[in-house]
Design an enzyme around this catalytic site. Sequence first.
Site, PDB file in Angstrom:
ATOM      1  N   HIS A  93       0.778  -1.637  -0.050  1.00  0.00           N
ATOM      2  CA  HIS A  93       0.114   0.033  -0.306  1.00  0.00           C
ATOM      3  C   HIS A  93       1.104   0.962   0.066  1.00  0.00           C
ATOM      4  CE1 HIS A  93      -0.192   0.108   4.839  1.00  0.00           C
ATOM      5  NE2 HIS A  93      -0.074   1.580   4.562  1.00  0.00           N
ATOM      6  N   ASP A 229       1.343  -7.810   2.058  1.00  0.00           N
ATOM      7  CA  ASP A 229       1.177  -6.336   2.131  1.00  0.00           C
ATOM      8  C   ASP A 229       2.769  -5.962   1.970  1.00  0.00           C
ATOM      9  OD1 ASP A 229       0.911  -3.583   1.941  1.00  0.00           O
ATOM     10  OD2 ASP A 229      -0.418  -3.352   3.636  1.00  0.00           O
ATOM     11  N   SER A 658       4.269   2.639   8.489  1.00  0.00           N
ATOM     12  CA  SER A 658       3.937   1.333   7.084  1.00  0.00           C
ATOM     13  C   SER A 658       5.335   1.137   6.485  1.00  0.00           C
ATOM     14  CB  SER A 658       2.701   2.179   6.659  1.00  0.00           C
ATOM     15  OG  SER A 658       1.326   1.360   7.263  1.00  0.00           O
TER      16      SER A 658
HETATM   17  N1  ARG Z   1      -5.095   0.601   7.669  1.00  0.00           N
HETATM   18  C1  ARG Z   1      -3.749   0.579   7.300  1.00  0.00           C
HETATM   19  C2  ARG Z   1      -2.836   2.453   7.084  1.00  0.00           C
HETATM   20  O1  ARG Z   1      -3.155   2.855   7.961  1.00  0.00           O
HETATM   21  C3  ARG Z   1      -3.784   0.510   5.955  1.00  0.00           C
HETATM   22  C4  ARG Z   1      -4.348   1.364   5.045  1.00  0.00           C
HETATM   23  C5  ARG Z   1      -4.397   0.389   3.652  1.00  0.00           C
HETATM   24  N2  ARG Z   1      -5.077  -0.648   3.667  1.00  0.00           N
HETATM   25  C6  ARG Z   1      -5.949  -0.303   2.931  1.00  0.00           C
HETATM   26  N3  ARG Z   1      -7.290  -1.421   2.171  1.00  0.00           N
HETATM   27  N4  ARG Z   1      -7.459   0.886   2.921  1.00  0.00           N
HETATM   28  O2  ARG Z   1      -2.512   2.882   6.012  1.00  0.00           O
HETATM   29  N1  ASP Z   2      -1.055   1.497   8.078  1.00  0.00           N
HETATM   30  C1  ASP Z   2      -0.803   2.765   8.371  1.00  0.00           C
HETATM   31  C2  ASP Z   2       0.207   3.544   8.227  1.00  0.00           C
HETATM   32  O1  ASP Z   2       0.382   3.655   6.176  1.00  0.00           O
HETATM   33  C3  ASP Z   2       0.252   2.122   9.422  1.00  0.00           C
HETATM   34  C4  ASP Z   2      -0.503   2.154  11.515  1.00  0.00           C
HETATM   35  O2  ASP Z   2      -1.637   3.289  10.719  1.00  0.00           O
HETATM   36  O3  ASP Z   2      -0.948   1.527  12.200  1.00  0.00           O
HETATM   37  O4  ASP Z   2       1.391   3.914   7.944  1.00  0.00           O
END
Ligand code: ARG
Ligand code: ASP
Length: 726
Positions: A93, A229, A658
């Site tokens: 991502h 990921d 991330s």
């Molecule tokens: N929750 C994670 C973060 O805050 C991953 C986000 C990317 N994945 C998604 N399905 N949107 O960035």
């Molecule tokens: N998914 C988040 C990021 O893209 C990491 C988190 O918020 O724990 O940095």
Amino acid sequence: MQNQFVMKFIKLQIITFLFLFANPLLFAGEGMWLPLLLKSLNEAEMQSLGMKMTAEDIYSVNQGSLKDAIVHFGGFCTSELISNEGLLLTNHHCGYGAIQSHTSLENNFLKEGFWAKSKAEEKPNPGLFAKFIVRIEDVTDQVLKGAKDKMNEKELQSLTDKNIDAIRKSTKLEKHEELEIKPFFKGNQYFMFVTMTYTDVRLVGAPPESIGKFGADTDNWEWPRHTGDFSLFRIYAGPDNMPAEYSENNIPYQPKHFLPISLDGVAEGDFTLIFGFPGRTDQYLPAVAIEQTVDVLNPAKIGIRDKALKIIGAKMRADESVKIKYSSKFASTANYWKKWIGESQGLVATNAVMKKRDQEADFQDKIYKKRKLKKKYGMLLGEFETAYKDIEKLAYSRDYYSEVVGRNIEIFRIQGLLSRLLNIYQENGEAGYENYKRRLIPYFENFYKNYDANIDEEVFAALLEMYVENVDNEYIPPTIFNYAMGYDEIAQELYSKTLFKNSEKLMALLSLPAAEAAEQLKEDPIMQLGEEWKELYDEKVATPYNIKKDKINALQKQYMAALIEAYPDKTFWPDANSTMRVTYGQVAGYHPKDAVYYLPVSYLEGVMEKYKPGDYEFDVSAKLIDLFKEKDYGQYADQSGKVPVCFLGTNHTTGGNSGSPAIDAHGNLVGLNFDRVWEGTMSDLNYDKSICRNIMVDIRYVLFIVDKYAGASHLIEEMKLVHPKK
Ligand code: ARG
Ligand code: ASP
């Protein structure tokens, strides 16, 4: 028997007591620490948790250390070096934009994955950069030189600006080095970061979305998780190994350090360290602010996104082409929508407000006992109550405006840019207009590819209604009150007349001579409403809000200083601010709710359990199913013969972490951080070890996919695989 039990119990109590009071704020998990302070603040605790390294192994300015392998990826994620040839690992991502930019219908790298068979096939990404931290220094004394207690915030600001300027001028930098100075502890401390940025960063490999984004929005922020990921890039340098603009003659960067990769995995209780660039936390808010987040601000933002997501989601389910257009935007809106819901629930479940109130009572008690402290800080908590109450209505209206106009009604994004174009025309004439227009056109082309005006019209009607119902009259554009019709009709009226609703109309308008185009732009009903709304917002919301917010920031700064003075034995950590940090903890499961315990490791078996043929979130490719059926796992299975996919830790992380490496007790890579569990997303405001967990991909899953799934064994050969547990 019983006596023995009692003795044991007493002993345990004493140990707990000693531990708590020796380290009142320090416990494995909470905190995002500055690498240069680990020696004095954390090393002992880290070693007591099982770490076999020294602080110097993690951060050193004299020799290669872990920090030399940690790279700020594009300024929004973290990445790490895993070979002597500049091979860089981050999340799927995080690499998504780059992967998408090389994707076409013929070469659908999102869907099929991408693997460069040789370095010549690696794909450059203009605009993407990889930033290293060369060294960090505490420059508080220089930045605050000449500061007096009686100075007001403005005077202090201009003094610190001047001092920072002086540091910039007097610091000797090598070629390619740059310098950043950032406030910590709300401006009570300052650190300088000397950085070096490489701009030739090429895409090396990415799994298909069915692996890299497996589970998509449904599984996002959730455990159990089964997402691979990750994506791979490579840093290229000039012939001298220094940063250089993209050139075919560039060579793979040779790092001072890269991370060896452990094939031995982790078990519950093992030490883990996350090294990266966390973006933002707010750990030192008073109870009243947390209450406001839970009761007022989060519900407003969640409600608005809820509405927009329901409308868009229904259209996506009904129409495949809409799904393609909207999936990335939907994911991004859903990401924080879901995070805020989890955050509010977690804050309630852990009694965060009550805990903060208790801490504040203790704080008040402490400072009242010392005359000097009482004089300085005695009024602080009271002032917080007033200041947060005072800003509430504005903060709420600000969130409403930015969610409704700034984010979810998309046509206002076009209108905002065109409004800027009009301003430029008025200020700089035709040349300025043409210049800015040229820059806007590619943006517009991209925008309309993924835009459906009918959906936006529906969102407009629904969100306008919410806005009018929930926001005070003084913040509602008067025009809206003049319409004698329902919200659907207002939307229909505006969208049928505006020239911004599709590319053809807008491009035709923009091809007119500047003066003529400007006239039409000014007459457009969406332009008129957007400008009226924005002016009203700037005057009635943003301006007074900023004044009140400055006051709150000054209070937060005082509060931080007061906490440090009132608790001289506690070790505080500074809120995240996109600078390099270390967090550490252990592999651990958790209790999400009564009678349920989550184990900390997931396996490939779980991917197959979730498999839904044809479902865009849970489809699994035939190749992966075959490998699973054949148990063709190579060296990547654990002792039980299964391939681990993800695992959990107590490491305190946030957005920006991330792509951060999860590192074992010896300094080897064991995982790749990418998310947190839903129940614990409140860690940005109030970390609680009972439910805050970060989610990592097991590095063996990454290697299994690279090697067995993609057949990219040449990449494995570049890496250094080790067996620390054997
Ligand atoms: N929750 C994670 C973060 O805050 C991953 C986000 C990317 N994945 C998604 N399905 N949107 O960035
Ligand atoms: N998914 C988040 C990021 O893209 C990491 C988190 O918020 O724990 O940095």
